[in-house]
Write an enzyme that holds these catalytic residues in place. Structure first.
Site, PDB file in Angstrom:
ATOM      1  CG  HIS A  67      11.017  -7.089   4.484  1.00 19.05           C
ATOM      2  ND1 HIS A  67       9.786  -6.480   4.808  1.00 19.05           N
ATOM      3  CD2 HIS A  67      10.529  -8.093   3.524  1.00 19.05           C
ATOM      4  CE1 HIS A  67       8.820  -6.772   3.939  1.00 19.05           C
ATOM      5  NE2 HIS A  67       9.430  -7.830   3.083  1.00 19.05           N
ATOM      6  CD1 TRP A  98      -2.367   1.853   0.382  1.00 16.76           C
ATOM      7  CD2 TRP A  98      -2.762   1.329   2.663  1.00 16.76           C
ATOM      8  NE1 TRP A  98      -3.462   2.507   0.733  1.00 16.76           N
ATOM      9  CE2 TRP A  98      -3.704   2.329   1.898  1.00 16.76           C
ATOM     10  CE3 TRP A  98      -2.767   0.897   3.884  1.00 16.76           C
ATOM     11  CZ2 TRP A  98      -4.499   2.784   2.949  1.00 16.76           C
ATOM     12  CZ3 TRP A  98      -3.652   1.475   4.886  1.00 16.76           C
ATOM     13  CH2 TRP A  98      -4.570   2.363   4.333  1.00 16.76           C
ATOM     14  CE1 TYR A 143      -2.855  -2.148   5.632  1.00 17.34           C
ATOM     15  CE2 TYR A 143      -4.668  -1.979   7.321  1.00 17.34           C
ATOM     16  CZ  TYR A 143      -4.044  -2.388   5.950  1.00 17.34           C
ATOM     17  OH  TYR A 143      -5.026  -2.959   4.925  1.00 17.34           O
TER      18      TYR A 143
HETATM   19  P1  A3P Z   1      -4.400  -8.668   4.638  1.00 17.05           P
HETATM   20  O1  A3P Z   1      -3.823  -9.793   4.681  1.00 17.05           O
HETATM   21  O2  A3P Z   1      -4.862  -8.385   6.181  1.00 17.05           O
HETATM   22  O3  A3P Z   1      -5.576  -8.330   3.757  1.00 17.05           O
HETATM   23  P2  A3P Z   1       2.332  -6.040   2.771  1.00 17.05           P
HETATM   24  O4  A3P Z   1       2.082  -5.314   1.542  1.00 17.05           O
HETATM   25  O5  A3P Z   1       3.244  -5.514   3.875  1.00 17.05           O
HETATM   26  O6  A3P Z   1       2.861  -7.295   2.169  1.00 17.05           O
HETATM   27  O7  A3P Z   1       1.035  -6.213   3.517  1.00 17.05           O
HETATM   28  C1  A3P Z   1      -0.231  -6.884   2.969  1.00 17.05           C
HETATM   29  C2  A3P Z   1      -1.297  -6.411   3.625  1.00 17.05           C
HETATM   30  O8  A3P Z   1      -1.945  -5.121   3.153  1.00 17.05           O
HETATM   31  C3  A3P Z   1      -2.589  -7.396   3.319  1.00 17.05           C
HETATM   32  O9  A3P Z   1      -3.285  -7.268   4.272  1.00 17.05           O
HETATM   33  C4  A3P Z   1      -3.233  -6.437   2.054  1.00 17.05           C
HETATM   34  O10 A3P Z   1      -4.422  -6.808   1.829  1.00 17.05           O
HETATM   35  C5  A3P Z   1      -2.911  -5.156   2.555  1.00 17.05           C
HETATM   36  N1  A3P Z   1      -3.076  -4.179   1.628  1.00 17.05           N
HETATM   37  C6  A3P Z   1      -2.229  -4.229   0.301  1.00 17.05           C
HETATM   38  N2  A3P Z   1      -2.589  -3.231  -0.500  1.00 17.05           N
HETATM   39  C7  A3P Z   1      -3.559  -2.254   0.281  1.00 17.05           C
HETATM   40  C8  A3P Z   1      -4.278  -1.344   0.172  1.00 17.05           C
HETATM   41  N3  A3P Z   1      -4.150  -0.668  -1.067  1.00 17.05           N
HETATM   42  N4  A3P Z   1      -4.984  -0.520   1.205  1.00 17.05           N
HETATM   43  C9  A3P Z   1      -4.978  -1.440   2.134  1.00 17.05           C
HETATM   44  N5  A3P Z   1      -4.537  -2.489   2.484  1.00 17.05           N
HETATM   45  C10 A3P Z   1      -3.698  -2.998   1.720  1.00 17.05           C
END
Ligand code: A3P
Length: 336
Positions: free
Chosen positions: A142, A80, A232
Protein backbone atom coordinates in the site's frame (compact mmCIF):
# COMPACT_ATOMS: atom_id res chain seq x y z
CA UNK A 1 24.04 -16.07 16.77
CA UNK A 2 25.45 -12.74 15.71
CA UNK A 3 23.48 -10.07 17.55
CA UNK A 4 22.88 -8.23 14.28
CA UNK A 5 20.93 -11.14 12.89
CA UNK A 6 17.52 -12.50 13.69
CA UNK A 7 16.91 -16.23 13.83
CA UNK A 8 15.94 -16.01 10.17
CA UNK A 9 19.19 -14.34 9.16
CA UNK A 10 17.43 -11.12 8.39
CA UNK A 11 19.64 -8.30 9.62
CA UNK A 12 18.04 -6.11 12.23
CA UNK A 13 18.08 -3.04 10.10
CA UNK A 14 16.58 -0.72 12.63
CA UNK A 15 17.43 -0.60 16.29
CA UNK A 16 14.82 -0.08 18.99
CA UNK A 17 16.45 3.28 19.88
CA UNK A 18 16.32 4.51 16.30
CA UNK A 19 12.71 3.41 16.01
CA UNK A 20 11.66 5.11 19.23
CA UNK A 21 13.41 8.34 18.40
CA UNK A 22 11.94 8.35 14.88
CA UNK A 23 8.45 7.72 16.29
CA UNK A 24 8.82 10.65 18.66
CA UNK A 25 9.92 12.96 15.88
CA UNK A 26 6.95 12.21 13.58
CA UNK A 27 3.58 13.99 13.65
CA UNK A 28 0.85 12.02 15.43
CA UNK A 29 -2.94 12.18 15.25
CA UNK A 30 -5.68 10.23 16.85
CA UNK A 31 -8.13 9.68 14.01
CA UNK A 32 -11.75 10.30 14.98
CA UNK A 33 -12.58 7.05 13.33
CA UNK A 34 -11.94 4.21 15.71
CA UNK A 35 -9.61 6.43 17.81
CA UNK A 36 -6.71 4.92 15.91
CA UNK A 37 -3.29 6.43 16.53
CA UNK A 38 -1.72 7.38 13.22
CA UNK A 39 1.75 8.75 12.53
CA UNK A 40 2.84 10.63 9.49
CA UNK A 41 5.77 8.94 7.81
CA UNK A 42 7.12 10.50 4.62
CA UNK A 43 3.93 12.48 4.13
CA UNK A 44 1.42 9.63 4.61
CA UNK A 45 -0.52 8.37 7.65
CA UNK A 46 0.14 4.89 8.97
CA UNK A 47 -0.70 3.07 12.20
CA UNK A 48 2.30 3.15 14.53
CA UNK A 49 2.60 -0.61 14.37
CA UNK A 50 3.49 -0.45 10.67
CA UNK A 51 6.48 1.84 11.01
CA UNK A 52 9.09 -0.82 11.87
CA UNK A 53 7.79 -3.08 9.10
CA UNK A 54 7.91 -0.34 6.51
CA UNK A 55 11.46 0.57 7.51
CA UNK A 56 12.50 -3.06 7.20
CA UNK A 57 10.82 -3.26 3.82
CA UNK A 58 12.45 -0.06 2.60
CA UNK A 59 15.90 -1.11 3.75
CA UNK A 60 15.85 -4.83 3.05
CA UNK A 61 13.72 -5.55 -0.01
CA UNK A 62 15.56 -6.12 -3.28
CA UNK A 63 13.34 -6.02 -6.33
CA UNK A 64 13.89 -8.33 -9.27
CA UNK A 65 13.34 -6.97 -12.77
CA UNK A 66 10.68 -9.63 -13.23
CA UNK A 67 8.67 -8.69 -10.11
CA UNK A 68 5.04 -7.69 -10.60
CA UNK A 69 3.87 -5.54 -7.74
CA UNK A 70 0.26 -4.56 -7.11
CA UNK A 71 -0.09 -1.22 -5.39
CA UNK A 72 -3.05 0.82 -4.27
CA UNK A 73 -4.91 2.14 -1.27
CA UNK A 74 -6.91 -0.22 0.95
CA UNK A 75 -10.39 -1.08 -0.33
CA UNK A 76 -9.79 -0.06 -3.92
CA UNK A 77 -9.92 -3.56 -5.44
CA UNK A 78 -6.55 -5.05 -4.53
CA UNK A 79 -7.99 -8.50 -3.75
CA UNK A 80 -9.71 -8.61 -7.14
CA UNK A 81 -6.53 -7.58 -8.94
CA UNK A 82 -4.58 -10.22 -6.98
CA UNK A 83 -6.99 -12.91 -8.18
CA UNK A 84 -6.82 -11.69 -11.75
CA UNK A 85 -3.06 -11.30 -11.88
CA UNK A 86 -2.39 -14.65 -10.21
CA UNK A 87 -4.73 -16.41 -12.63
CA UNK A 88 -3.32 -14.62 -15.68
CA UNK A 89 0.34 -15.25 -14.83
CA UNK A 90 -0.25 -18.92 -13.97
CA UNK A 91 -2.76 -19.72 -16.70
CA UNK A 92 -0.40 -22.05 -18.56
CA UNK A 93 0.31 -24.04 -15.38
CA UNK A 94 -3.16 -24.30 -13.89
CA UNK A 95 -6.36 -24.78 -15.82
CA UNK A 96 -9.25 -23.00 -14.13
CA UNK A 97 -10.43 -26.16 -12.34
CA UNK A 98 -7.01 -26.54 -10.69
CA UNK A 99 -6.47 -22.90 -9.85
CA UNK A 100 -4.83 -22.60 -6.37
CA UNK A 101 -7.38 -19.87 -5.69
CA UNK A 102 -9.87 -22.68 -5.21
CA UNK A 103 -8.01 -23.53 -1.99
CA UNK A 104 -6.31 -20.27 -1.02
CA UNK A 105 -7.51 -16.76 -0.37
CA UNK A 106 -5.96 -14.26 -2.87
CA UNK A 107 -4.11 -12.60 0.03
CA UNK A 108 -2.36 -15.92 0.68
CA UNK A 109 -1.10 -16.23 -2.87
CA UNK A 110 -0.02 -12.65 -3.43
CA UNK A 111 1.64 -11.44 -0.25
CA UNK A 112 1.40 -7.91 1.02
CA UNK A 113 4.96 -6.88 1.78
CA UNK A 114 4.45 -4.69 4.84
CA UNK A 115 1.76 -6.85 6.48
CA UNK A 116 2.61 -10.42 5.51
CA UNK A 117 6.32 -10.50 4.77
CA UNK A 118 7.88 -7.92 7.06
CA UNK A 119 5.79 -8.87 10.10
CA UNK A 120 7.44 -8.18 13.44
CA UNK A 121 7.72 -11.82 14.44
CA UNK A 122 8.99 -12.88 11.02
CA UNK A 123 6.59 -15.76 10.93
CA UNK A 124 6.09 -17.68 7.71
CA UNK A 125 5.94 -16.10 5.13
CA UNK A 126 8.94 -14.01 6.08
CA UNK A 127 11.54 -11.86 4.36
CA UNK A 128 13.79 -14.84 3.81
CA UNK A 129 10.95 -16.47 1.94
CA UNK A 130 11.20 -13.80 -0.75
CA UNK A 131 14.29 -15.36 -2.30
CA UNK A 132 12.53 -18.72 -2.54
CA UNK A 133 9.61 -17.36 -4.55
CA UNK A 134 9.78 -18.23 -8.25
CA UNK A 135 9.85 -15.46 -10.83
CA UNK A 136 7.82 -13.57 -11.65
CA UNK A 137 7.10 -12.84 -7.99
CA UNK A 138 3.65 -11.41 -7.40
CA UNK A 139 3.62 -9.08 -4.42
CA UNK A 140 1.65 -6.12 -3.15
CA UNK A 141 2.08 -2.98 -1.08
CA UNK A 142 0.00 0.00 0.00
CA UNK A 143 3.03 2.30 0.11
CA UNK A 144 2.89 5.56 -1.83
CA UNK A 145 5.24 5.76 -4.80
CA UNK A 146 7.65 8.06 -3.01
CA UNK A 147 8.11 5.60 -0.12
CA UNK A 148 8.72 2.47 -2.21
CA UNK A 149 12.03 0.70 -1.56
CA UNK A 150 14.61 2.21 -3.87
CA UNK A 151 15.13 -0.98 -5.87
CA UNK A 152 11.41 -1.05 -6.70
CA UNK A 153 11.70 2.38 -8.27
CA UNK A 154 15.03 1.89 -10.04
CA UNK A 155 14.78 -1.72 -11.25
CA UNK A 156 12.66 -2.81 -14.19
CA UNK A 157 10.04 -4.40 -11.93
CA UNK A 158 6.52 -3.41 -12.88
CA UNK A 159 3.84 -1.77 -10.75
CA UNK A 160 0.13 -2.32 -11.28
CA UNK A 161 -1.75 0.43 -9.48
CA UNK A 162 -5.47 0.15 -8.83
CA UNK A 163 -7.67 2.99 -7.67
CA UNK A 164 -11.37 3.45 -7.04
CA UNK A 165 -13.66 6.41 -6.82
CA UNK A 166 -13.18 7.87 -3.34
CA UNK A 167 -16.86 7.64 -2.37
CA UNK A 168 -17.04 3.87 -2.86
CA UNK A 169 -13.53 3.39 -1.43
CA UNK A 170 -14.64 5.18 1.72
CA UNK A 171 -17.89 3.21 1.96
CA UNK A 172 -15.93 -0.02 1.61
CA UNK A 173 -13.44 1.11 4.26
CA UNK A 174 -16.33 1.80 6.62
CA UNK A 175 -17.62 -1.76 6.29
CA UNK A 176 -14.17 -3.25 6.61
CA UNK A 177 -13.56 -1.21 9.76
CA UNK A 178 -16.85 -2.41 11.25
CA UNK A 179 -15.96 -6.01 10.53
CA UNK A 180 -12.54 -5.51 12.15
CA UNK A 181 -14.08 -4.00 15.29
CA UNK A 182 -16.54 -6.85 15.54
CA UNK A 183 -13.78 -9.40 15.17
CA UNK A 184 -11.59 -7.84 17.82
CA UNK A 185 -14.56 -7.50 20.22
CA UNK A 186 -13.85 -3.80 20.38
CA UNK A 187 -16.29 -1.52 22.16
CA UNK A 188 -15.41 1.36 19.82
CA UNK A 189 -18.14 2.61 17.54
CA UNK A 190 -17.24 3.54 14.00
CA UNK A 191 -19.36 6.38 12.69
CA UNK A 192 -19.53 7.05 8.98
CA UNK A 193 -19.53 10.82 9.57
CA UNK A 194 -16.26 10.59 11.50
CA UNK A 195 -14.63 8.46 8.86
CA UNK A 196 -15.80 10.94 6.23
CA UNK A 197 -14.23 13.86 8.14
CA UNK A 198 -10.96 11.95 8.54
CA UNK A 199 -10.94 11.10 4.85
CA UNK A 200 -11.49 14.72 3.81
CA UNK A 201 -8.67 15.78 6.14
CA UNK A 202 -6.44 13.17 4.46
CA UNK A 203 -6.21 11.18 7.67
CA UNK A 204 -7.07 7.62 6.68
CA UNK A 205 -4.56 4.75 6.60
CA UNK A 206 -2.01 5.30 3.82
CA UNK A 207 -3.71 8.60 3.00
CA UNK A 208 -4.01 11.35 1.97
CA UNK A 209 -6.03 9.51 -0.67
CA UNK A 210 -5.63 11.97 -3.52
CA UNK A 211 -1.88 12.47 -3.09
CA UNK A 212 -1.40 8.68 -3.16
CA UNK A 213 -3.45 8.31 -6.33
CA UNK A 214 -2.08 11.34 -8.17
CA UNK A 215 1.59 10.42 -7.68
CA UNK A 216 1.02 7.01 -9.27
CA UNK A 217 -1.17 8.57 -11.97
CA UNK A 218 1.61 10.94 -12.96
CA UNK A 219 4.19 8.13 -12.92
CA UNK A 220 1.94 6.06 -15.19
CA UNK A 221 1.80 8.92 -17.68
CA UNK A 222 5.54 9.57 -17.58
CA UNK A 223 6.61 5.91 -17.44
CA UNK A 224 3.84 3.75 -18.88
CA UNK A 225 6.27 0.81 -19.11
CA UNK A 226 6.75 1.01 -15.33
CA UNK A 227 3.31 1.81 -13.92
CA UNK A 228 -0.02 0.53 -15.22
CA UNK A 229 -2.88 2.60 -13.82
CA UNK A 230 -6.17 0.78 -13.43
CA UNK A 231 -9.53 1.93 -12.13
CA UNK A 232 -11.99 -0.34 -10.34
CA UNK A 233 -14.94 1.15 -12.23
CA UNK A 234 -13.24 0.53 -15.61
CA UNK A 235 -12.54 -3.08 -14.70
CA UNK A 236 -16.20 -3.50 -13.82
CA UNK A 237 -17.38 -1.74 -16.94
CA UNK A 238 -15.14 -3.39 -19.53
CA UNK A 239 -13.04 -6.15 -17.95
CA UNK A 240 -11.93 -7.59 -21.30
CA UNK A 241 -10.38 -4.37 -22.49
CA UNK A 242 -8.54 -3.72 -19.23
CA UNK A 243 -7.32 -7.29 -18.83
CA UNK A 244 -5.83 -6.99 -22.30
CA UNK A 245 -3.96 -3.92 -21.03
CA UNK A 246 -2.73 -6.02 -18.09
CA UNK A 247 -1.44 -8.91 -20.21
CA UNK A 248 0.30 -6.52 -22.63
CA UNK A 249 1.86 -4.62 -19.73
CA UNK A 250 3.30 -7.73 -18.12
CA UNK A 251 4.43 -9.12 -21.49
CA UNK A 252 2.12 -12.16 -21.48
CA UNK A 253 -0.42 -11.44 -24.24
CA UNK A 254 -3.07 -14.01 -25.09
CA UNK A 255 -2.03 -16.41 -27.85
CA UNK A 256 -4.28 -17.05 -30.87
CA UNK A 257 -5.09 -20.45 -29.31
CA UNK A 258 -6.07 -18.85 -25.99
CA UNK A 259 -8.20 -16.38 -27.90
CA UNK A 260 -9.94 -19.21 -29.70
CA UNK A 261 -10.65 -20.86 -26.33
CA UNK A 262 -12.07 -17.63 -24.81
CA UNK A 263 -9.58 -17.90 -21.93
CA UNK A 264 -10.12 -14.25 -21.07
CA UNK A 265 -13.84 -14.86 -20.46
CA UNK A 266 -13.03 -17.83 -18.22
CA UNK A 267 -10.61 -15.72 -16.18
CA UNK A 268 -13.12 -12.91 -15.78
CA UNK A 269 -15.83 -15.32 -14.70
CA UNK A 270 -13.57 -17.26 -12.33
CA UNK A 271 -12.35 -14.07 -10.61
CA UNK A 272 -15.77 -12.44 -10.43
CA UNK A 273 -16.96 -11.51 -6.98
CA UNK A 274 -19.95 -13.84 -7.37
CA UNK A 275 -17.65 -16.82 -7.88
CA UNK A 276 -14.94 -15.85 -5.36
CA UNK A 277 -17.48 -15.24 -2.62
CA UNK A 278 -18.97 -18.70 -3.00
CA UNK A 279 -15.66 -20.56 -2.67
CA UNK A 280 -15.47 -22.36 0.70
CA UNK A 281 -11.96 -21.09 1.28
CA UNK A 282 -13.18 -17.49 1.26
CA UNK A 283 -16.13 -18.04 3.58
CA UNK A 284 -14.40 -18.57 6.93
CA UNK A 285 -11.10 -18.02 8.70
CA UNK A 286 -8.96 -14.94 9.15
CA UNK A 287 -5.98 -13.23 7.55
CA UNK A 288 -3.30 -11.71 9.78
CA UNK A 289 -5.18 -12.67 12.95
CA UNK A 290 -8.03 -10.15 12.77
CA UNK A 291 -9.26 -9.76 9.22
CA UNK A 292 -12.04 -12.13 8.27
CA UNK A 293 -11.42 -13.70 4.87
CA UNK A 294 -15.01 -13.08 3.86
CA UNK A 295 -14.72 -9.35 4.62
CA UNK A 296 -12.56 -8.95 1.50
CA UNK A 297 -15.54 -9.95 -0.65
CA UNK A 298 -18.58 -7.87 0.12
CA UNK A 299 -20.77 -6.24 -2.51
CA UNK A 300 -18.25 -5.25 -5.13
CA UNK A 301 -20.47 -2.60 -6.68
CA UNK A 302 -20.01 0.83 -8.16
CA UNK A 303 -22.24 3.48 -6.61
CA UNK A 304 -23.07 1.91 -3.24
CA UNK A 305 -21.95 5.20 -1.67
CA UNK A 306 -25.39 6.59 -2.51
CA UNK A 307 -26.76 4.70 0.50
CA UNK A 308 -24.31 6.39 2.89
CA UNK A 309 -23.47 9.89 1.69
CA UNK A 310 -25.75 12.78 2.65
CA UNK A 311 -26.24 15.51 0.01
CA UNK A 312 -23.87 17.70 2.03
CA UNK A 313 -21.19 15.03 2.03
CA UNK A 314 -21.56 14.59 -1.73
CA UNK A 315 -21.15 18.33 -2.19
CA UNK A 316 -18.06 18.46 -0.01
CA UNK A 317 -16.45 15.43 -1.65
CA UNK A 318 -17.20 16.70 -5.16
CA UNK A 319 -15.52 19.98 -4.33
CA UNK A 320 -12.53 18.23 -2.84
CA UNK A 321 -12.19 16.00 -5.91
CA UNK A 322 -12.37 18.98 -8.24
CA UNK A 323 -9.73 20.81 -6.24
CA UNK A 324 -7.34 17.88 -5.94
CA UNK A 325 -7.71 16.54 -9.48
CA UNK A 326 -7.64 19.87 -11.29
CA UNK A 327 -5.13 19.86 -14.12
CA UNK A 328 -4.22 16.17 -13.68
CA UNK A 329 -6.53 14.79 -16.37
CA UNK A 330 -7.66 12.14 -13.88
CA UNK A 331 -11.38 11.53 -13.46
CA UNK A 332 -13.52 9.04 -11.57
CA UNK A 333 -16.81 7.43 -12.52
CA UNK A 334 -19.16 7.57 -9.53
CA UNK A 335 -21.82 5.35 -11.04
CA UNK A 336 -21.93 3.07 -14.06
P1 A3P B 1 -16.97 -3.41 -1.26
O1 A3P B 1 -16.67 -3.30 0.20
O2 A3P B 1 -17.43 -2.13 -1.86
O3 A3P B 1 -17.86 -4.52 -1.59
P2 A3P B 1 -9.54 -4.48 -1.35
O4 A3P B 1 -9.37 -5.80 -1.99
O5 A3P B 1 -8.64 -3.44 -1.93
O6 A3P B 1 -9.50 -4.58 0.12
O7 A3P B 1 -11.00 -3.98 -1.75
C1 A3P B 1 -12.13 -4.62 -1.27
C2 A3P B 1 -13.30 -4.24 -2.14
O8 A3P B 1 -13.18 -4.92 -3.40
C3 A3P B 1 -14.62 -4.67 -1.54
O9 A3P B 1 -15.57 -3.71 -2.01
C4 A3P B 1 -14.83 -6.02 -2.18
O10 A3P B 1 -16.16 -6.46 -2.17
C5 A3P B 1 -14.34 -5.75 -3.60
N1 A3P B 1 -13.95 -6.97 -4.32
C6 A3P B 1 -13.26 -8.04 -3.84
N2 A3P B 1 -13.14 -8.97 -4.78
C7 A3P B 1 -13.80 -8.51 -5.87
C8 A3P B 1 -14.05 -9.05 -7.18
N3 A3P B 1 -13.64 -10.25 -7.50
N4 A3P B 1 -14.73 -8.28 -8.05
C9 A3P B 1 -15.17 -7.05 -7.72
N5 A3P B 1 -14.98 -6.49 -6.49
C10 A3P B 1 -14.30 -7.21 -5.58
Amino acid sequence: MNKNETHNDIPIIISQEELESLKQSLPHVSSTNNKMELINYQGFWIPESLLARILQLQRHFLARDSDLIITGLPKTGITWLKSLLFTIVNRAIYPVNQNPLLKNHPQELVYNLESDIYGEAFEYPRPQHLVELPSPRLLSTHLPYTSLPESMRTSNCRLLYICRNPLDALTSLFHFGMSYLKNTNSKEILRFEDLFDDFCAGRTIHGPFFEHVITYWKMSLEHPEKVLFLKYEDLKDDPKHHLKRVVEFIGMPFTPFEKSQSIIDQIIEFCSIGNMKELEVNKSGVINKFFEKKSYFRKGEVGEWRNYFTPLMVEKMTKLMEEKLEGTGLTFKLIL
